[in-house]
Motif scaffolding. Structure first.
Motif, mmCIF file in Angstrom:
data_model
loop_
_atom_site.group_PDB
_atom_site.id
_atom_site.type_symbol
_atom_site.label_atom_id
_atom_site.label_comp_id
_atom_site.label_asym_id
_atom_site.label_seq_id
_atom_site.Cartn_x
_atom_site.Cartn_y
_atom_site.Cartn_z
ATOM 1 N N LEU A 373 0.819 -1.214 0.000
ATOM 2 C CA LEU A 373 0.000 0.000 0.000
ATOM 3 C C LEU A 373 0.856 1.267 0.000
ATOM 4 O O LEU A 373 0.448 2.293 -0.563
ATOM 5 C CB LEU A 373 -0.948 -0.005 1.196
ATOM 6 N N SER A 374 2.044 1.223 0.609
ATOM 7 C CA SER A 374 2.920 2.398 0.583
ATOM 8 C C SER A 374 3.368 2.706 -0.843
ATOM 9 O O SER A 374 3.461 3.885 -1.237
ATOM 10 C CB SER A 374 4.143 2.188 1.491
ATOM 11 N N ILE A 375 3.607 1.660 -1.621
ATOM 12 C CA ILE A 375 3.970 1.866 -3.033
ATOM 13 C C ILE A 375 2.764 2.355 -3.822
ATOM 14 O O ILE A 375 2.870 3.261 -4.661
ATOM 15 C CB ILE A 375 4.534 0.554 -3.628
ATOM 16 N N VAL A 376 1.593 1.774 -3.544
ATOM 17 C CA VAL A 376 0.359 2.179 -4.224
ATOM 18 C C VAL A 376 0.081 3.664 -3.978
ATOM 19 O O VAL A 376 -0.296 4.403 -4.896
ATOM 20 C CB VAL A 376 -0.825 1.311 -3.752
ATOM 21 N N VAL A 377 0.288 4.123 -2.746
ATOM 22 C CA VAL A 377 0.040 5.532 -2.407
ATOM 23 C C VAL A 377 0.945 6.448 -3.226
ATOM 24 O O VAL A 377 0.486 7.469 -3.769
ATOM 25 C CB VAL A 377 0.252 5.765 -0.898
ATOM 26 N N ASN A 378 2.206 6.103 -3.351
ATOM 27 C CA ASN A 378 3.107 6.979 -4.104
ATOM 28 C C ASN A 378 2.840 6.932 -5.599
ATOM 29 O O ASN A 378 3.054 7.932 -6.299
ATOM 30 C CB ASN A 378 4.564 6.637 -3.796
ATOM 31 N N ILE A 379 2.362 5.803 -6.098
ATOM 32 C CA ILE A 379 1.907 5.767 -7.498
ATOM 33 C C ILE A 379 0.721 6.721 -7.671
ATOM 34 O O ILE A 379 0.653 7.496 -8.623
ATOM 35 C CB ILE A 379 1.522 4.332 -7.907
ATOM 36 N N GLY A 380 -0.205 6.666 -6.720
ATOM 37 C CA GLY A 380 -1.372 7.547 -6.771
ATOM 38 C C GLY A 380 -1.003 9.013 -6.683
ATOM 39 O O GLY A 380 -1.575 9.855 -7.384
ATOM 40 N N MET A 381 -0.013 9.344 -5.840
ATOM 41 C CA MET A 381 0.395 10.738 -5.709
ATOM 42 C C MET A 381 1.095 11.233 -6.968
ATOM 43 O O MET A 381 0.992 12.416 -7.318
ATOM 44 C CB MET A 381 1.297 10.924 -4.492
ATOM 45 N N TRP A 382 1.793 10.358 -7.668
ATOM 46 C CA TRP A 382 2.372 10.770 -8.958
ATOM 47 C C TRP A 382 1.249 11.062 -9.950
ATOM 48 O O TRP A 382 1.294 12.065 -10.672
ATOM 49 C CB TRP A 382 3.306 9.685 -9.495
ATOM 50 N N PHE A 383 0.244 10.195 -9.974
ATOM 51 C CA PHE A 383 -0.881 10.427 -10.883
ATOM 52 C C PHE A 383 -1.623 11.710 -10.526
ATOM 53 O O PHE A 383 -2.142 12.401 -11.416
ATOM 54 C CB PHE A 383 -1.841 9.234 -10.862
ATOM 55 N N GLU A 384 -1.678 12.044 -9.227
ATOM 56 C CA GLU A 384 -2.350 13.284 -8.832
ATOM 57 C C GLU A 384 -1.673 14.490 -9.488
ATOM 58 O O GLU A 384 -2.333 15.364 -10.075
ATOM 59 C CB GLU A 384 -2.324 13.451 -7.314
ATOM 60 N N ARG A 385 -0.339 14.543 -9.403
ATOM 61 C CA ARG A 385 0.393 15.664 -10.003
ATOM 62 C C ARG A 385 0.233 15.668 -11.523
ATOM 63 O O ARG A 385 0.093 16.726 -12.144
ATOM 64 C CB ARG A 385 1.856 15.579 -9.616
ATOM 65 N N PHE A 386 0.253 14.478 -12.119
ATOM 66 C CA PHE A 386 0.074 14.380 -13.571
ATOM 67 C C PHE A 386 -1.310 14.890 -13.990
ATOM 68 O O PHE A 386 -1.451 15.634 -14.958
ATOM 69 C CB PHE A 386 0.263 12.921 -14.004
ATOM 70 N N VAL A 387 -2.319 14.490 -13.227
ATOM 71 C CA VAL A 387 -3.699 14.910 -13.540
ATOM 72 C C VAL A 387 -3.837 16.419 -13.403
ATOM 73 O O VAL A 387 -4.412 17.094 -14.277
ATOM 74 C CB VAL A 387 -4.699 14.170 -12.616
ATOM 75 N N ILE A 388 -3.326 16.989 -12.306
ATOM 76 C CA ILE A 388 -3.446 18.428 -12.094
ATOM 77 C C ILE A 388 -2.780 19.204 -13.226
ATOM 78 O O ILE A 388 -3.334 20.181 -13.746
ATOM 79 C CB ILE A 388 -2.814 18.825 -10.738
ATOM 80 N N ILE A 389 -1.599 18.765 -13.634
ATOM 81 C CA ILE A 389 -0.808 19.531 -14.600
ATOM 82 C C ILE A 389 -1.270 19.295 -16.031
ATOM 83 O O ILE A 389 -1.635 20.237 -16.752
ATOM 84 C CB ILE A 389 0.690 19.196 -14.435
ATOM 85 N N VAL A 390 -1.300 18.046 -16.457
ATOM 86 C CA VAL A 390 -1.534 17.765 -17.880
ATOM 87 C C VAL A 390 -2.991 17.973 -18.271
ATOM 88 O O VAL A 390 -3.287 18.598 -19.298
ATOM 89 C CB VAL A 390 -1.049 16.343 -18.234
ATOM 90 N N THR A 391 -3.929 17.478 -17.465
ATOM 91 C CA THR A 391 -5.335 17.611 -17.875
ATOM 92 C C THR A 391 -5.819 19.055 -17.833
ATOM 93 O O THR A 391 -6.797 19.405 -18.498
ATOM 94 C CB THR A 391 -6.260 16.745 -16.990
ATOM 95 N N SER A 392 -5.136 19.900 -17.042
ATOM 96 C CA SER A 392 -5.521 21.313 -17.015
ATOM 97 C C SER A 392 -4.958 22.078 -18.206
ATOM 98 O O SER A 392 -5.504 23.112 -18.597
ATOM 99 C CB SER A 392 -5.037 21.971 -15.717
ATOM 100 N N LEU A 393 -3.862 21.570 -18.783
ATOM 101 C CA LEU A 393 -3.209 22.291 -19.878
ATOM 102 C C LEU A 393 -3.626 21.803 -21.265
ATOM 103 O O LEU A 393 -3.715 22.596 -22.199
ATOM 104 C CB LEU A 393 -1.678 22.150 -19.750
#
Length: 453
Positions: A373-393
């Protein structure tokens, strides 16, 4: 009705004495490297060398090797930058904030968390430098230095410059805090060593003599540095969030970003500490020092911060709806159901749903479940930054400019380079520096172990 409170589990198990603590921690520094450590180092160095090819290609050919385009000018690079800065947050929280709150359970994990902070910030700082294209020419202009071009100064109104000040300050304070804590342990290893090792650790220990006045000054400096570092826990990722929040891009222009980013940073940082400490615990046979109690308490922090992040996601949607701004509303609908829907739902699954499993004591005290789950959380947090940046642009105000972003092999390679650098640095630290703070563990031994001699 009489209620009897349960006895709290000891923080150090196995009936350890002061001598045992010194021997168990120093053994990793003094002995020959284990096969598992050598294997891990070989993999991390191999990743570093492979990623260096992508880094060299970027520096030689320019950032045109990346998948950026006229609409998505920030993507993989800024995603990784924010992700690495977030990883580095838990070290300061564990070291400074928990020290000020007198939380004894921090003593076995603070050293590795501080080291992780330093290495993660170094990895984060690489991305803005690389993004300059020719950092050997342009990096100096990120600093407000006097020059021969008259009144040519950086833009003090830019949050990108605020990043420079915030991250450099955070790195400096964290480095000093980490090294000050190492000095008594360097002196312990110095007193046990011979030959060239004695000279090296003697120099690193700065003449530490263990006198009462020396300890008094050490504790005073630790408290002062903790007081300086505590505001940085909040300020660094707040200022990183201003990179987006001060713009007018739909999906970015929101006041919730500072607390949202800080909670997410602590969330991802604790997850990375768990990932590293569970491996270190097994490889170096430190099960008596990094106990199930430590793991459970860190998982509780992940539950809290993960829940805050989940509330932030919901609040974002509410504010977009309540604003009545069509572009803002579309930005969030696009995140959920647009071409990057898979990234959004991966983020929600990893960051909101998976941490809730830690409400079950059996799961939050399970080594295997915690590691996964610790690895899953950090995968999710990477996707969070990707979603905020790329989908907004990628879909902005002008539909004729809408475009997709696809990372290139060079994008991925540079990211792998930072992974190789991070794990190489951490493995070298774990071998040649005491990975657990012997002095602080001994300070809590009387109140947390079965017997002390």
């Amino acid at each position: 009705m009489q209620v009897t409170s349960s006895v709290r589990e000891p923080l150090v198990t196995g009936g350890k004495t002061y001598k045992d603590v010194t021997n168990d921690v120093s053994r990793q520094v003094e002995g020959k490297p284990s096969v598992s450590w050598l294997l891990g180092l070989a993999v991390s160095v191999g990743t570093l060398l492979l990623g260096s090819l992508a880094l060299a290609a970027t520096l030689w050919e320019g950032i045109g090797m990346w998948g950026l385009n006229k609409t998505v000018g920030w993507a993989w690079d800024i995603t990784n930058f924010v992700w690495w800065v977030g990883i580095g947050h838990a070290g300061t929280l564990i070291s400074a904030v928990l020290l000020l709150f007198r939380q004894k359970w921090r003593t076995s994990i603070n050293r590795a968390a501080e080291a992780m902070t330093i290495f993660a910030v170094i990895c984060a700082a690489l991305f803005p430098l690389i993004h300059m294209g020719r950092p050997w020419i342009g990096a100096i202009w990120a600093l407000p230095l006097p020059n021969t071009y008259g009144s040519l100064w950086v833009n003090f109104n830019s949050p990108l410059l605020w990043d420079v000040f915030a991250i450099s300050t955070y790195f400096s304070v964290s480095l000093v805090f980490w090294y000050i804590g190492l000095i008594p342990d360097f002196a312990t290893i110095r007193d046990r060593a011979t030959g060239i090792r004695k000279a090296i650790y003697g120099a690193l220990s700065f003449g530490w003599d263990g006198a009462a006045k020396t300890w008094m000054r050490y504790e005073s400096v630790s408290l002062i540095l903790a007081g300086l570092a505590t505001p940085l826990v909040l300020s660094v990722h707040t200022i990183v969030s201003f990179d987006f929040a001060t713009s007018v891009i739909p999906g970015w222009h929101t006041t919730i970003f500072p607390p949202y980013f800080v909670a997410g940073a602590i969330f991802s940082g604790f997850a990375m500490v768990l990932t590293l400490m569970l491996v270190t615990r097994k490889v170096f046979n430190l099960e008596d020092y990094i106990t199930i109690t430590h793991i459970e308490l860190m998982n509780i922090v992940i539950i809290i911060t993960g829940s805050i992040v989940g509330i932030a996601y919901i609040t974002e949607f509410f504010i977009a709806w309540y604003s009545g701004v069509a572009a803002e509303q579309y930005a969030f609908v696009n995140r959920m159901f647009g071409p990057y829907w898979w990234a959004y739902w991966s983020m929600m699954t990893c960051n909101v749903i998976s941490p809730q499993l830690f409400w079950f004591k059996k799961i939050r005290t399970s080594i295997a479940a915690t590691f996964i789950l610790s690895i899953v959380v950090n995968i999710g947090m990477w996707f969070e930054r990707f979603v905020i940046i790329v989908t907004s642009l990628h879909r902005d105000f002008l539909p004729s400019s809408w475009v997709m972003f696809y990372p290139t092999i060079t994008d991925v390679g540079v990211y792998m380079f930072t992974f190789g650098l991070f794990f190489t640095c951490f493995l070298l630290f774990a071998k040649f520096f005491p990975v657990i703070n012997m002095a602080e563990v001994k300070s809590v031994l009387k109140s947390s172990s079965e017997k002390v001699k």
